[in-house]
Design a protein around this motif. Structure first.
Motif, mmCIF file in Angstrom:
data_model
loop_
_atom_site.group_PDB
_atom_site.id
_atom_site.type_symbol
_atom_site.label_atom_id
_atom_site.label_comp_id
_atom_site.label_asym_id
_atom_site.label_seq_id
_atom_site.Cartn_x
_atom_site.Cartn_y
_atom_site.Cartn_z
ATOM 1 N N THR A 284 -17.540 3.086 -16.407
ATOM 2 C CA THR A 284 -18.322 2.228 -17.298
ATOM 3 C C THR A 284 -17.578 0.943 -17.642
ATOM 4 N N GLU A 285 -16.311 0.824 -17.196
ATOM 5 C CA GLU A 285 -15.481 -0.299 -17.606
ATOM 6 C C GLU A 285 -15.230 -1.285 -16.452
ATOM 7 N N LYS A 286 -15.508 -2.549 -16.701
ATOM 8 C CA LYS A 286 -15.289 -3.588 -15.690
ATOM 9 C C LYS A 286 -13.814 -3.692 -15.304
ATOM 10 N N GLU A 287 -12.920 -3.557 -16.300
ATOM 11 C CA GLU A 287 -11.485 -3.659 -16.017
ATOM 12 C C GLU A 287 -11.044 -2.597 -15.024
ATOM 13 N N ASP A 288 -11.620 -1.398 -15.168
ATOM 14 C CA ASP A 288 -11.272 -0.316 -14.247
ATOM 15 C C ASP A 288 -11.821 -0.574 -12.849
ATOM 16 N N MET A 289 -12.943 -1.277 -12.760
ATOM 17 C CA MET A 289 -13.493 -1.606 -11.450
ATOM 18 C C MET A 289 -12.609 -2.624 -10.732
ATOM 19 N N ILE A 290 -11.996 -3.519 -11.500
ATOM 20 C CA ILE A 290 -11.045 -4.470 -10.910
ATOM 21 C C ILE A 290 -9.829 -3.710 -10.394
ATOM 22 N N LYS A 291 -9.350 -2.771 -11.197
ATOM 23 C CA LYS A 291 -8.205 -1.958 -10.785
ATOM 24 C C LYS A 291 -8.538 -1.139 -9.543
ATOM 25 N N LEU A 292 -9.746 -0.592 -9.502
ATOM 26 C CA LEU A 292 -10.176 0.190 -8.343
ATOM 27 C C LEU A 292 -10.153 -0.658 -7.078
ATOM 28 N N LYS A 293 -10.664 -1.879 -7.161
ATOM 29 C CA LYS A 293 -10.650 -2.769 -5.997
ATOM 30 C C LYS A 293 -9.218 -3.083 -5.564
ATOM 31 N N ASN A 294 -8.350 -3.329 -6.531
ATOM 32 C CA ASN A 294 -6.950 -3.602 -6.203
ATOM 33 C C ASN A 294 -6.281 -2.397 -5.557
ATOM 34 N N ASP A 295 -6.624 -1.203 -6.046
ATOM 35 C CA ASP A 295 -6.050 0.016 -5.478
ATOM 36 C C ASP A 295 -6.554 0.262 -4.055
ATOM 37 N N ILE A 296 -7.798 -0.105 -3.795
ATOM 38 C CA ILE A 296 -8.328 0.035 -2.434
ATOM 39 C C ILE A 296 -7.583 -0.897 -1.480
ATOM 40 N N VAL A 297 -7.221 -2.079 -1.956
ATOM 41 C CA VAL A 297 -6.410 -2.998 -1.143
ATOM 42 C C VAL A 297 -5.087 -2.332 -0.780
ATOM 43 N N LEU A 298 -4.416 -1.726 -1.766
ATOM 44 C CA LEU A 298 -3.151 -1.037 -1.517
ATOM 45 C C LEU A 298 -3.326 0.114 -0.537
ATOM 46 N N LEU A 299 -4.420 0.848 -0.695
ATOM 47 C CA LEU A 299 -4.667 1.999 0.175
ATOM 48 C C LEU A 299 -4.925 1.549 1.610
ATOM 49 N N LYS A 300 -5.676 0.478 1.771
ATOM 50 C CA LYS A 300 -5.936 -0.037 3.124
ATOM 51 C C LYS A 300 -4.641 -0.563 3.750
ATOM 52 N N GLU A 301 -3.783 -1.181 2.942
ATOM 53 C CA GLU A 301 -2.492 -1.653 3.459
ATOM 54 C C GLU A 301 -1.628 -0.484 3.883
ATOM 55 N N GLU A 302 -1.714 0.593 3.140
ATOM 56 C CA GLU A 302 -0.955 1.806 3.486
ATOM 57 C C GLU A 302 -1.356 2.325 4.860
ATOM 58 N N TYR A 303 -2.657 2.346 5.126
ATOM 59 C CA TYR A 303 -3.129 2.809 6.432
ATOM 60 C C TYR A 303 -2.805 1.805 7.536
ATOM 61 N N ALA A 304 -2.865 0.527 7.207
ATOM 62 C CA ALA A 304 -2.588 -0.502 8.207
ATOM 63 C C ALA A 304 -1.129 -0.465 8.658
ATOM 64 N N SER A 305 -0.244 -0.013 7.765
ATOM 65 C CA SER A 305 1.187 0.019 8.085
ATOM 66 C C SER A 305 1.606 1.244 8.845
ATOM 67 N N LYS A 306 0.689 2.208 9.036
ATOM 68 C CA LYS A 306 1.044 3.457 9.739
ATOM 69 C C LYS A 306 1.069 3.226 11.241
#
Length: 226
Positions: free
Chosen positions: A204-226
Protein backbone atom coordinates in the motif's frame (compact mmCIF):
# COMPACT_ATOMS: atom_id res chain seq x y z
CA UNK A 1 69.99 13.98 -7.17
CA UNK A 2 66.66 13.95 -8.93
CA UNK A 3 67.67 10.86 -10.94
CA UNK A 4 68.63 8.96 -7.76
CA UNK A 5 65.34 9.92 -6.14
CA UNK A 6 63.45 8.79 -9.22
CA UNK A 7 65.27 5.44 -9.23
CA UNK A 8 64.43 4.92 -5.56
CA UNK A 9 60.78 5.73 -6.28
CA UNK A 10 60.40 3.13 -9.05
CA UNK A 11 60.07 0.12 -6.68
CA UNK A 12 57.53 2.04 -4.61
CA UNK A 13 55.59 2.95 -7.74
CA UNK A 14 55.62 -0.67 -8.96
CA UNK A 15 54.45 -1.83 -5.55
CA UNK A 16 51.56 0.64 -5.56
CA UNK A 17 50.51 -0.41 -9.07
CA UNK A 18 50.57 -4.11 -8.19
CA UNK A 19 48.85 -3.49 -4.86
CA UNK A 20 46.09 -1.49 -6.55
CA UNK A 21 45.63 -4.13 -9.24
CA UNK A 22 45.05 -6.76 -6.58
CA UNK A 23 43.22 -4.88 -3.84
CA UNK A 24 40.82 -2.73 -5.86
CA UNK A 25 39.13 -5.67 -7.66
CA UNK A 26 38.85 -7.56 -4.35
CA UNK A 27 37.35 -4.51 -2.67
CA UNK A 28 34.93 -4.11 -5.58
CA UNK A 29 33.83 -7.73 -5.26
CA UNK A 30 33.24 -7.26 -1.54
CA UNK A 31 31.07 -4.26 -2.28
CA UNK A 32 29.11 -6.29 -4.82
CA UNK A 33 28.48 -9.01 -2.25
CA UNK A 34 27.20 -6.41 0.19
CA UNK A 35 24.67 -5.14 -2.38
CA UNK A 36 23.15 -8.57 -2.96
CA UNK A 37 19.63 -9.00 -1.66
CA UNK A 38 19.07 -11.10 1.41
CA UNK A 39 17.77 -14.64 0.91
CA UNK A 40 14.96 -15.17 3.41
CA UNK A 41 14.61 -18.45 5.27
CA UNK A 42 12.05 -19.20 8.02
CA UNK A 43 14.59 -18.42 10.74
CA UNK A 44 15.14 -14.93 9.25
CA UNK A 45 11.48 -13.90 9.33
CA UNK A 46 9.41 -12.51 12.21
CA UNK A 47 8.64 -15.69 14.22
CA UNK A 48 4.97 -14.69 14.40
CA UNK A 49 4.80 -15.11 10.63
CA UNK A 50 6.31 -18.59 10.54
CA UNK A 51 4.50 -21.87 11.09
CA UNK A 52 5.85 -23.65 14.19
CA UNK A 53 6.93 -26.64 12.11
CA UNK A 54 9.31 -24.47 10.05
CA UNK A 55 10.87 -22.05 12.54
CA UNK A 56 14.06 -24.10 12.81
CA UNK A 57 14.85 -23.94 9.06
CA UNK A 58 17.88 -21.72 8.41
CA UNK A 59 18.65 -22.38 4.73
CA UNK A 60 17.38 -23.63 1.38
CA UNK A 61 13.78 -22.47 1.80
CA UNK A 62 11.87 -22.19 -1.46
CA UNK A 63 8.26 -21.56 -2.42
CA UNK A 64 6.43 -24.89 -2.53
CA UNK A 65 4.91 -26.35 -5.68
CA UNK A 66 1.52 -24.82 -6.38
CA UNK A 67 -1.44 -25.48 -8.64
CA UNK A 68 -3.92 -22.65 -9.11
CA UNK A 69 -6.46 -21.44 -11.68
CA UNK A 70 -6.16 -18.00 -13.26
CA UNK A 71 -8.58 -15.43 -14.67
CA UNK A 72 -8.82 -17.36 -17.95
CA UNK A 73 -9.53 -20.73 -16.35
CA UNK A 74 -5.97 -21.89 -17.06
CA UNK A 75 -4.02 -24.04 -14.63
CA UNK A 76 -1.04 -22.09 -13.25
CA UNK A 77 1.88 -23.89 -11.60
CA UNK A 78 5.52 -23.20 -10.76
CA UNK A 79 6.33 -24.10 -14.35
CA UNK A 80 4.68 -20.88 -15.52
CA UNK A 81 7.19 -18.99 -13.39
CA UNK A 82 10.26 -21.06 -14.20
CA UNK A 83 13.35 -18.86 -14.58
CA UNK A 84 11.28 -15.78 -13.73
CA UNK A 85 11.51 -13.16 -11.01
CA UNK A 86 8.04 -12.53 -9.67
CA UNK A 87 6.06 -10.50 -7.15
CA UNK A 88 3.34 -12.32 -5.21
CA UNK A 89 0.47 -11.03 -3.09
CA UNK A 90 -2.82 -12.09 -1.49
CA UNK A 91 -6.09 -10.26 -2.15
CA UNK A 92 -9.82 -10.68 -2.70
CA UNK A 93 -12.00 -9.00 -5.30
CA UNK A 94 -14.58 -7.62 -2.85
CA UNK A 95 -11.96 -5.97 -0.63
CA UNK A 96 -12.60 -2.25 -0.20
CA UNK A 97 -9.65 -1.45 2.05
CA UNK A 98 -5.96 -2.28 1.50
CA UNK A 99 -6.59 -4.26 -1.69
CA UNK A 100 -7.51 -1.11 -3.61
CA UNK A 101 -4.07 0.42 -3.10
CA UNK A 102 -2.41 -2.97 -3.57
CA UNK A 103 -4.13 -3.56 -6.91
CA UNK A 104 -3.20 -0.06 -8.07
CA UNK A 105 0.45 -0.54 -7.13
CA UNK A 106 0.62 -4.01 -8.68
CA UNK A 107 -0.89 -2.59 -11.87
CA UNK A 108 1.72 0.17 -11.86
CA UNK A 109 4.48 -2.41 -11.45
CA UNK A 110 3.03 -4.46 -14.30
CA UNK A 111 3.05 -1.41 -16.55
CA UNK A 112 6.61 -0.54 -15.52
CA UNK A 113 7.86 -4.07 -16.36
CA UNK A 114 5.53 -4.85 -19.26
CA UNK A 115 8.44 -5.17 -21.71
CA UNK A 116 10.68 -7.07 -19.29
CA UNK A 117 10.14 -10.79 -19.92
CA UNK A 118 12.04 -11.67 -16.73
CA UNK A 119 9.41 -10.14 -14.42
CA UNK A 120 5.96 -11.58 -13.66
CA UNK A 121 3.22 -11.17 -11.04
CA UNK A 122 1.05 -13.62 -9.08
CA UNK A 123 -2.00 -12.76 -6.99
CA UNK A 124 -3.77 -15.33 -4.80
CA UNK A 125 -7.41 -14.87 -3.78
CA UNK A 126 -8.00 -15.37 -0.04
CA UNK A 127 -11.71 -15.92 -0.74
CA UNK A 128 -11.33 -18.47 -3.54
CA UNK A 129 -14.87 -19.85 -3.26
CA UNK A 130 -16.31 -16.39 -3.96
CA UNK A 131 -13.63 -15.44 -6.48
CA UNK A 132 -14.55 -17.84 -9.24
CA UNK A 133 -12.91 -17.71 -12.67
CA UNK A 134 -15.67 -15.47 -14.04
CA UNK A 135 -15.31 -13.08 -11.09
CA UNK A 136 -11.55 -13.00 -11.53
CA UNK A 137 -11.94 -12.37 -15.25
CA UNK A 138 -14.10 -9.33 -14.61
CA UNK A 139 -11.66 -8.13 -11.95
CA UNK A 140 -8.69 -8.66 -14.28
CA UNK A 141 -10.33 -6.63 -17.03
CA UNK A 142 -11.11 -3.78 -14.63
CA UNK A 143 -7.55 -3.73 -13.28
CA UNK A 144 -5.86 -3.99 -16.68
CA UNK A 145 -4.26 -7.37 -15.98
CA UNK A 146 -2.06 -8.53 -18.86
CA UNK A 147 -2.48 -12.22 -19.67
CA UNK A 148 0.81 -14.06 -19.40
CA UNK A 149 2.28 -11.29 -17.24
CA UNK A 150 0.04 -11.20 -14.19
CA UNK A 151 -2.05 -14.14 -13.02
CA UNK A 152 -4.86 -13.50 -10.55
CA UNK A 153 -5.75 -16.89 -9.19
CA UNK A 154 -8.22 -19.00 -7.29
CA UNK A 155 -8.00 -22.59 -6.09
CA UNK A 156 -8.24 -24.70 -2.98
CA UNK A 157 -8.49 -22.42 0.06
CA UNK A 158 -6.40 -24.81 2.13
CA UNK A 159 -3.70 -24.82 -0.55
CA UNK A 160 -3.63 -21.01 -0.90
CA UNK A 161 -3.55 -20.44 2.86
CA UNK A 162 -0.77 -22.97 3.26
CA UNK A 163 1.23 -21.13 0.62
CA UNK A 164 0.69 -17.87 2.52
CA UNK A 165 1.79 -19.37 5.83
CA UNK A 166 4.43 -21.94 4.90
CA UNK A 167 5.92 -20.63 1.66
CA UNK A 168 5.62 -16.84 1.66
CA UNK A 169 5.31 -16.13 5.42
CA UNK A 170 2.89 -13.34 4.59
CA UNK A 171 0.41 -13.39 7.50
CA UNK A 172 0.58 -13.15 11.28
CA UNK A 173 -2.54 -15.08 12.20
CA UNK A 174 -2.65 -18.85 12.51
CA UNK A 175 -5.30 -21.11 11.00
CA UNK A 176 -6.00 -24.27 9.07
CA UNK A 177 -7.54 -22.91 5.88
CA UNK A 178 -10.96 -23.97 7.07
CA UNK A 179 -14.33 -22.31 6.58
CA UNK A 180 -13.82 -19.74 9.35
CA UNK A 181 -10.18 -19.05 8.59
CA UNK A 182 -9.45 -15.69 6.95
CA UNK A 183 -6.20 -13.93 6.10
CA UNK A 184 -5.67 -10.35 5.03
CA UNK A 185 -2.20 -9.00 4.30
CA UNK A 186 -0.67 -6.01 2.56
CA UNK A 187 2.59 -7.82 1.84
CA UNK A 188 4.17 -7.98 -1.61
CA UNK A 189 6.78 -10.74 -1.76
CA UNK A 190 9.71 -10.73 -4.19
CA UNK A 191 10.69 -14.22 -5.39
CA UNK A 192 13.77 -15.02 -7.44
CA UNK A 193 14.35 -17.52 -10.26
CA UNK A 194 15.22 -20.25 -7.76
CA UNK A 195 11.89 -19.72 -5.94
CA UNK A 196 13.65 -18.08 -2.99
CA UNK A 197 12.18 -15.10 -1.13
CA UNK A 198 14.32 -11.99 -1.58
CA UNK A 199 12.19 -9.21 -0.10
CA UNK A 200 9.01 -8.07 1.64
CA UNK A 201 7.22 -4.80 0.90
CA UNK A 202 4.08 -2.99 2.03
CA UNK A 203 1.89 -3.13 -1.05
CA UNK A 204 0.00 0.00 0.00
CA UNK A 205 3.06 2.26 0.28
CA UNK A 206 4.65 4.13 -2.64
CA UNK A 207 8.02 4.25 -0.85
CA UNK A 208 8.05 0.46 -0.67
CA UNK A 209 7.28 0.23 -4.38
CA UNK A 210 10.35 2.36 -5.09
CA UNK A 211 12.41 0.05 -2.89
CA UNK A 212 10.95 -2.98 -4.67
CA UNK A 213 12.00 -1.60 -8.06
CA UNK A 214 15.50 -0.88 -6.75
CA UNK A 215 15.73 -4.39 -5.33
CA UNK A 216 14.70 -5.88 -8.67
CA UNK A 217 17.58 -3.96 -10.27
CA UNK A 218 19.97 -5.56 -7.75
CA UNK A 219 18.47 -8.99 -8.35
CA UNK A 220 18.79 -8.68 -12.13
CA UNK A 221 22.42 -7.55 -11.70
CA UNK A 222 23.03 -10.59 -9.54
CA UNK A 223 21.83 -12.88 -12.32
CA UNK A 224 23.69 -10.94 -14.99
CA UNK A 225 26.97 -11.43 -13.11
CA UNK A 226 26.62 -15.23 -12.93
Amino acid sequence: MEIKFFKKSIPTLIFLIVFSAIVIPVFYQLLKVDTKLKIYNPADVNPRLVDFSMKHITKDHTVADFKLTNQNGEIITNKNYKNKIYVADFFFTRCQTICIAMAYNMSELQDFYKKDADIMFLSHSVTPVIDSVSVLKDYAERKGVMDGKWNVTTGSKKHIYELARKSYFAVLDEGDGGENDFIHTEQFILVDKERRIRGYYDGTEKEDMIKLKNDIVLLKEEYASK
